[in-house]
Design a protein around this motif. Structure first.
Motif, PDB file in Angstrom:
ATOM      1  N   GLY A  74      -2.402  -1.961   3.908  1.00  4.84           N
ATOM      2  CA  GLY A  74      -2.237  -3.229   3.193  1.00  4.84           C
ATOM      3  C   GLY A  74      -3.013  -4.356   3.844  1.00  4.84           C
ATOM      4  N   GLU A  75      -3.039  -4.372   5.191  1.00  2.00           N
ATOM      5  CA  GLU A  75      -3.778  -5.411   5.892  1.00  2.00           C
ATOM      6  C   GLU A  75      -5.282  -5.307   5.601  1.00  2.00           C
ATOM      7  OE1 GLU A  75      -2.789  -7.982   7.621  1.00  2.00           O
ATOM      8  OE2 GLU A  75      -0.654  -7.511   7.339  1.00  2.00           O
TER       9      GLU A  75
ATOM     10  N   ASP B 245      -0.917  -4.143  -5.374  1.00  3.31           N
ATOM     11  CA  ASP B 245       0.435  -4.137  -5.972  1.00  3.31           C
ATOM     12  C   ASP B 245       1.063  -2.756  -5.871  1.00  3.31           C
ATOM     13  OD1 ASP B 245       0.166  -6.782  -6.569  1.00  3.31           O
ATOM     14  OD2 ASP B 245      -0.493  -6.459  -8.644  1.00  3.31           O
ATOM     15  N   ASN B 246       0.278  -1.743  -6.146  1.00  5.38           N
ATOM     16  CA  ASN B 246       0.803  -0.378  -6.021  1.00  5.38           C
ATOM     17  C   ASN B 246       1.167  -0.073  -4.575  1.00  5.38           C
ATOM     18  OD1 ASN B 246       0.407   0.073  -8.756  1.00  5.38           O
ATOM     19  ND2 ASN B 246      -1.687   0.826  -8.468  1.00  5.38           N
ATOM     20  N   LEU B 247       0.381  -0.627  -3.657  1.00  2.00           N
ATOM     21  CA  LEU B 247       0.671  -0.402  -2.249  1.00  2.00           C
ATOM     22  C   LEU B 247       1.976  -1.083  -1.827  1.00  2.00           C
ATOM     23  CD1 LEU B 247      -0.405   0.874   0.356  1.00  2.00           C
ATOM     24  CD2 LEU B 247      -1.586  -1.273   0.850  1.00  2.00           C
ATOM     25  N   LEU B 248       2.315  -2.239  -2.455  1.00  3.41           N
ATOM     26  CA  LEU B 248       3.582  -2.917  -2.135  1.00  3.41           C
ATOM     27  C   LEU B 248       4.781  -2.047  -2.488  1.00  3.41           C
ATOM     28  CD1 LEU B 248       2.881  -6.590  -3.304  1.00  3.41           C
ATOM     29  CD2 LEU B 248       3.055  -5.747  -0.969  1.00  3.41           C
ATOM     30  N   VAL B 249       4.687  -1.326  -3.605  1.00  6.99           N
ATOM     31  CA  VAL B 249       5.766  -0.409  -3.977  1.00  6.99           C
ATOM     32  C   VAL B 249       5.914   0.673  -2.928  1.00  6.99           C
ATOM     33  CG1 VAL B 249       6.561   1.209  -5.738  1.00  6.99           C
ATOM     34  CG2 VAL B 249       5.405  -0.896  -6.420  1.00  6.99           C
ATOM     35  N   ASP B 250       4.789   1.161  -2.459  1.00  4.08           N
ATOM     36  CA  ASP B 250       4.848   2.193  -1.413  1.00  4.08           C
ATOM     37  C   ASP B 250       5.428   1.630  -0.124  1.00  4.08           C
ATOM     38  OD1 ASP B 250       3.682   3.915  -3.209  1.00  4.08           O
ATOM     39  OD2 ASP B 250       1.633   3.555  -2.499  1.00  4.08           O
ATOM     40  N   ILE B 251       5.080   0.369   0.184  1.00  2.32           N
ATOM     41  CA  ILE B 251       5.620  -0.258   1.398  1.00  2.32           C
ATOM     42  C   ILE B 251       7.132  -0.383   1.324  1.00  2.32           C
ATOM     43  CG2 ILE B 251       5.708  -2.442   2.658  1.00  2.32           C
ATOM     44  CD1 ILE B 251       2.724  -2.760   2.130  1.00  2.32           C
ATOM     45  N   ASN B 252       7.672  -0.790   0.159  1.00  8.08           N
ATOM     46  CA  ASN B 252       9.132  -0.905  -0.006  1.00  8.08           C
ATOM     47  C   ASN B 252       9.803   0.443   0.176  1.00  8.08           C
ATOM     48  OD1 ASN B 252       9.007  -3.663  -0.514  1.00  8.08           O
ATOM     49  ND2 ASN B 252       8.782  -3.389  -2.718  1.00  8.08           N
TER      50      ASN B 252
ATOM     51  N   ASN C  58      -1.185   9.874   1.546  1.00  8.24           N
ATOM     52  CA  ASN C  58      -2.419  10.051   2.313  1.00  8.24           C
ATOM     53  C   ASN C  58      -2.667   8.902   3.296  1.00  8.24           C
ATOM     54  OD1 ASN C  58      -4.668  11.526   3.083  1.00  8.24           O
ATOM     55  ND2 ASN C  58      -6.009  10.603   1.524  1.00  8.24           N
ATOM     56  N   PHE C  59      -1.633   8.387   3.892  1.00 10.38           N
ATOM     57  CA  PHE C  59      -1.784   7.432   4.992  1.00 10.38           C
ATOM     58  C   PHE C  59      -0.548   7.515   5.873  1.00 10.38           C
ATOM     59  CE2 PHE C  59      -0.515   4.880   1.248  1.00 10.38           C
ATOM     60  CZ  PHE C  59       0.811   4.650   1.585  1.00 10.38           C
ATOM     61  N   VAL C  60      -0.742   7.068   7.107  1.00 10.32           N
ATOM     62  CA  VAL C  60       0.363   7.142   8.074  1.00 10.32           C
ATOM     63  C   VAL C  60       1.289   5.949   7.935  1.00 10.32           C
ATOM     64  CG1 VAL C  60       0.952   7.231  10.530  1.00 10.32           C
ATOM     65  CG2 VAL C  60      -1.052   8.479   9.686  1.00 10.32           C
ATOM     66  N   ASP C  61       0.628   4.762   7.879  1.00  5.53           N
ATOM     67  CA  ASP C  61       1.425   3.529   7.831  1.00  5.53           C
ATOM     68  C   ASP C  61       0.893   2.653   6.692  1.00  5.53           C
ATOM     69  OD1 ASP C  61       2.910   1.277   8.230  1.00  5.53           O
ATOM     70  OD2 ASP C  61       2.577   1.181  10.404  1.00  5.53           O
TER      71      ASP C  61
ATOM     72  N   LYS D 170      11.967  13.458   4.553  1.00  2.70           N
ATOM     73  CA  LYS D 170      11.563  12.587   3.449  1.00  2.70           C
ATOM     74  C   LYS D 170      10.391  11.684   3.855  1.00  2.70           C
ATOM     75  CE  LYS D 170      13.527   9.290   0.157  1.00  2.70           C
ATOM     76  NZ  LYS D 170      14.762   8.549  -0.239  1.00  2.70           N
ATOM     77  N   LEU D 171      10.403  11.176   5.108  1.00  2.29           N
ATOM     78  CA  LEU D 171       9.329  10.319   5.589  1.00  2.29           C
ATOM     79  C   LEU D 171       8.015  11.117   5.712  1.00  2.29           C
ATOM     80  CD1 LEU D 171       8.454   7.558   6.701  1.00  2.29           C
ATOM     81  CD2 LEU D 171       9.198   8.323   8.956  1.00  2.29           C
ATOM     82  N   GLU D 172       8.078  12.338   6.188  1.00  2.23           N
ATOM     83  CA  GLU D 172       6.887  13.163   6.325  1.00  2.23           C
ATOM     84  C   GLU D 172       6.273  13.484   4.966  1.00  2.23           C
ATOM     85  OE1 GLU D 172       3.893  15.082   8.305  1.00  2.23           O
ATOM     86  OE2 GLU D 172       5.499  13.833   9.138  1.00  2.23           O
ATOM     87  N   LYS D 173       7.103  13.799   4.006  1.00  5.12           N
ATOM     88  CA  LYS D 173       6.626  14.094   2.656  1.00  5.12           C
ATOM     89  C   LYS D 173       5.946  12.871   2.041  1.00  5.12           C
ATOM     90  CE  LYS D 173       8.301  15.650  -1.861  1.00  5.12           C
ATOM     91  NZ  LYS D 173       9.507  16.026  -2.655  1.00  5.12           N
TER      92      LYS D 173
END
Length: 782
Positions: free
Chosen positions: A232-233, A368-375, A224-227, A215-218
């Protein structure tokens, strides 16, 4: 301020009053307890003797024939060196420790001592050893006591009661082995079950771990990013930089507007304008044009010419004026060009702000969209870390369980070998007598309280004096001869005239009651030496306390002492004095109160045979005695007879206090009230209530006279000889009467029913038992 101080003082007074009331209630309770114990001390002593005797006999019997010995041993159920399983439940950073699986798989039964005790005494554990020694499981469990050691944690003290320690030594040894072996077997079973449990849990956790990795690999491929945290930074830095640029542009616009204001008022010349525009251009990244550059050159040339001309010509010369005129023509044009340049700069800055704000909005949405991905990334990563940690914990726990199973050691150890104490543990004289004493005190107090509840009367004059705590004027002893006079409502003038010569009255009885009446008068004289008491009111709490008879006997005794006595019957409801003394009741107290024409001599009557004794009867019965006794005429009448020197003492006979106000109305107008209290007859509450009512009405309460209306076991106020004589006389009379009555009853019964001997014997036994119970209760009450 004053109100506050008053409130504080009131609160302090209320608090002190509450404390005083509580102390008073506590003292009253203690006084009641002590008085009850003293009053019913025979109940306490008898109960104590019975319980102590029974306990001594039973304890001695048990000590000789049924002694109990105690065997014991101690077991260590928790290794103090080994880390307890409780420590394995710690967590760090929200991640469950691997050792939690070890704790779940090997939940130690010694953690719950109560449950452990029930388990070790259950049939599940004791059934084999009970069968071996031919015992019932329940009986064996009752003989075993299991307690936790108070001084050392993790130690069980096991005790076994036995009547034959030699035969039960092997039972005690086997019991210690049983518990150790059971703990070993239980531990081994728990370890095996724990290993099976962990083996069953491992595949599902390993599968979950694999799924989380996929699931993490998918997720990384789709986004299209590793971390996402690194992305976000970077995005946050761009947003902050854009915000700073917008703030700089807004500051530039504000400064340009201030420059425009200065241009309008003429504070900006060509040189200063160039400096301001050039500074802002460098700082704000906004291109600002200088449309008045040619005009500035012309102005500069004219200023130089003006300077040269002033060195040659005077200020008012034509040349100077011509140069100045040309300068004045150029100034409006320069000002106009400067304003145009500033407006262009402001417009350029505003357009730049709009562009950057649009860019900032896009960056914020992206963040904001990136925060959803971070969660989402964090949840997947946390589950993966937890799954990995759990998998490692299961593997570690399995290795530990395999190691403990391979060791095959018992978790419990006998640290104090089984042995029997050399001395008996039951029974113990000290313990049994202590328990017996405590029970005897409780039972004795309960019996005393119960007896006091059903026998709430004064048993002696001493009790009357001690409990009521008011002036005690004297005691009228019981005289057998007066019992018939009390019961019969007839004239007794002949009887009391012959009292001194009557052979039916024993000489010491006659002496006792006459002396007591004389002592009452002596007590009255000493109540108030300044104002001698002349008019007294005598009453009782309830009817049938012997009030009228004592009133008559007191008047008779005092008249024989050469005292002039006037006795007045103020009981206008149920008058008795006239019938007792054989006088007419045609005119009396009610008549003189309602007829002002009557004189004292018209209503007084002399008692036949007594020249110093006169009586005013009640007279005609009025419709409202209370109103008549409360009238001013009654007060005047009492004052008249009080001032009359003819009489030494005036005695009012009034109705009882409880339920009627007549006696209190009369006593208010007299010198005082005397309350007659009968022993063994009236409830204790009634005299107390009578005294309380008289005090509330403002009456001068003189004191109390006790009257024995029933036979007493002793004269509480007499000397030793009097106690002995009176008690002997009373006991003799009682025994003789009872025996004669019993003999007559038995003979009559036999004559009536010779065939029913069983009923005769039963009734005779019941009568005898009643007599014994009555005598016993009377003895206990004394």
């Amino acid at each position: 301020m004053n109100n506050t101080s008053k409130e504080n003082s009131n609160e302090e007074n209320n608090l002190s009053q509450v404390l005083k009331d509580s102390e008073s209630e506590e003292k009253t309770s203690i006084d009641f307890l002590l008085s009850l114990i003293l009053r019913r001390k025979k109940f306490f002593i008898l109960t104590l003797v019975i319980f102590s005797s029974f306990t001594l006999i039973r304890t001695t019997w048990e000590k000789i024939y049924n002694p109990i010995f105690r065997g014991e041993f101690s077991i260590l159920i928790q290794d103090p060196i080994k880390q307890t399983t409780q420590d394995s439940f710690d967590t760090a950073d929200g991640i469950v420790s691997p050792n939690i699986f070890m704790g779940a798989a090997t939940a130690d039964l010694e953690l719950d001592i109560k449950t452990l005790r029930e388990l070790l005494l259950s049939e599940l554990v004791l059934k084999d050893i009970s069968k071996k020694y031919g015992l019932k499981t329940d009986s064996l469990a009752q003989r075993i006591t299991i307690k936790i050691d108070r001084e050392a944690t993790g130690i069980l003290n096991v005790r076994l009661k036995s009547r034959n320690p030699k035969d039960d030594q092997s039972l005690l040894d086997d019991l210690s082995k049983l518990y150790v072996n059971y703990a070993a077997a239980s531990t081994k079973k728990r370890l095996s079950n724990g290993l099976d449990f962990l083996s069953n849990q491992e595949p599902s956790i390993r599968k979950k771990n694999t799924q989380l990795l996929e699931k993490l690999e998918k997720f990384r491929r789709e986004k299209n990013f590793v971390d996402p945290f690194v992305e976000g930074e970077k995005l946050k830095e761009i947003i902050n930089k854009t915000n700073l640029e917008i703030i700089g542009l807004e500051s530039l616009i504000s400064r340009l507007k201030n420059i425009k204001k200065d241009i309008l008022i003429g504070n900006v010349n060509s040189s200063s304008y160039k400096e301001l525009v050039g500074e802002e251009n460098n700082a704000a990244t906004v291109e600002i044009t200088n449309p008045e550059e040619k005009l500035s050159s012309q102005v500069k040339e004219l200023n130089e010419q003006l300077g040269d001309a002033l060195r040659v010509y005077t200020p008012n010369s034509y040349v100077v004026k011509n140069i100045r005129s040309r300068l004045e023509e150029l100034k409006p044009k320069v000002k106009e060009k400067q304003l145009i340049g500033v407006d262009i700069a402001i417009k350029s800055a505003e357009d730049n702000i709009k562009l950057k704000k649009s860019t900032l909005s896009d960056l914020t949405k992206k963040f904001d969209n990136l925060l959803v991905d971070i969660n989402e990334y964090s949840e997947i990563n946390f589950e993966l870390e937890s799954s990995t940690e759990n998998l490692a914990g299961i593997n570690s726990a399995k290795e530990q369980l395999r190691l403990e199973l391979a060791q095959d050691s018992s978790p419990w150890t006998v640290i104090k070998p089984p042995y029997y104490l050399p001395t008996r543990v039951y029974p113990s004289y000290t313990k049994e007598l202590s328990k017996s004493l405590l029970i005897a005190i409780i039972v004795g107090y309960g019996l005393a309280l119960l007896r006091d509840k059903f026998d709430n009367v004064f048993h002696s004059a001493e009790e009357v004096r001690n409990e009521l705590k008011y002036p005690f004027l004297g005691h009228i002893p019981y005289v057998e001869y007066f019992s018939d006079i009390r019961e019969e409502q007839k004239s007794i003038v002949d009887d009391i005239s012959l009292i001194n010569k009557n052979e039916n009255i024993e000489s010491y009885d006659r002496f006792f009651y006459q002396e007591s009446l004389r002592n009452i008068y002596t007590s009255l004289r000493f109540l108030n030496s300044d104002n001698p008491i002349k008019v007294i009111t005598m009453t009782s709490s309830v009817p049938k306390e012997g009030k009228s008879l004592i009133n008559i006997l007191l008047s008779k005794t005092l008249s024989e002492m050469d005292l002039k006595i006037l006795q007045i019957d103020a009981d206008l409801r149920r008058p008795q004095i006239h019938s007792r003394l054989g006088l007419n009741n045609l005119t009396g107290l009610s008549n003189i109160l309602t007829n002002p024409k009557l004189k004292l001599s018209d209503v007084t009557q002399a008692v036949p045979g007594f020249e110093n004794w006169e009586v005013i009867t009640a007279g005609t019965k009025p419709p409202d005695p209370t109103r008549l006794l409360n009238s001013e005429r009654m007060r005047t009448f009492i004052n008249q007879i009080k001032e009359n020197d003819k009489y030494d003492l005036i005695v009012f006979d009034t109705p009882p206090v409880i339920g009627l106000a007549d006696s209190l109305l009369v006593s208010e107008k007299s010198d005082g009230l005397i309350l007659l209290v009968s022993t063994n007859s009236v409830d204790k509450k009634l005299p107390k209530e009578s005294i309380s009512r008289s005090l509330k009405s403002g009456t001068n309460f003189l004191g109390i006279i006790s009257n024995a209306v029933k036979k007493e076991s002793k004269n509480s106020l007499g000397n030793n000889y009097e106690d002995y004589a009176y008690a002997t006389y009373s006991a003799y009379g009682i025994n003789e009467d009872l025996e004669s009555k019993d003999a007559g009853a038995i003979a009559a019964k036999k004559m009536r029913d010779k065939d029913n001997r069983f009923n005769i014997a039963k009734e005779l036994i019941i009568e005898k038992l009643k007599i014994i119970v009555d005598k016993s209760l009377k003895w206990l009450d004394d």
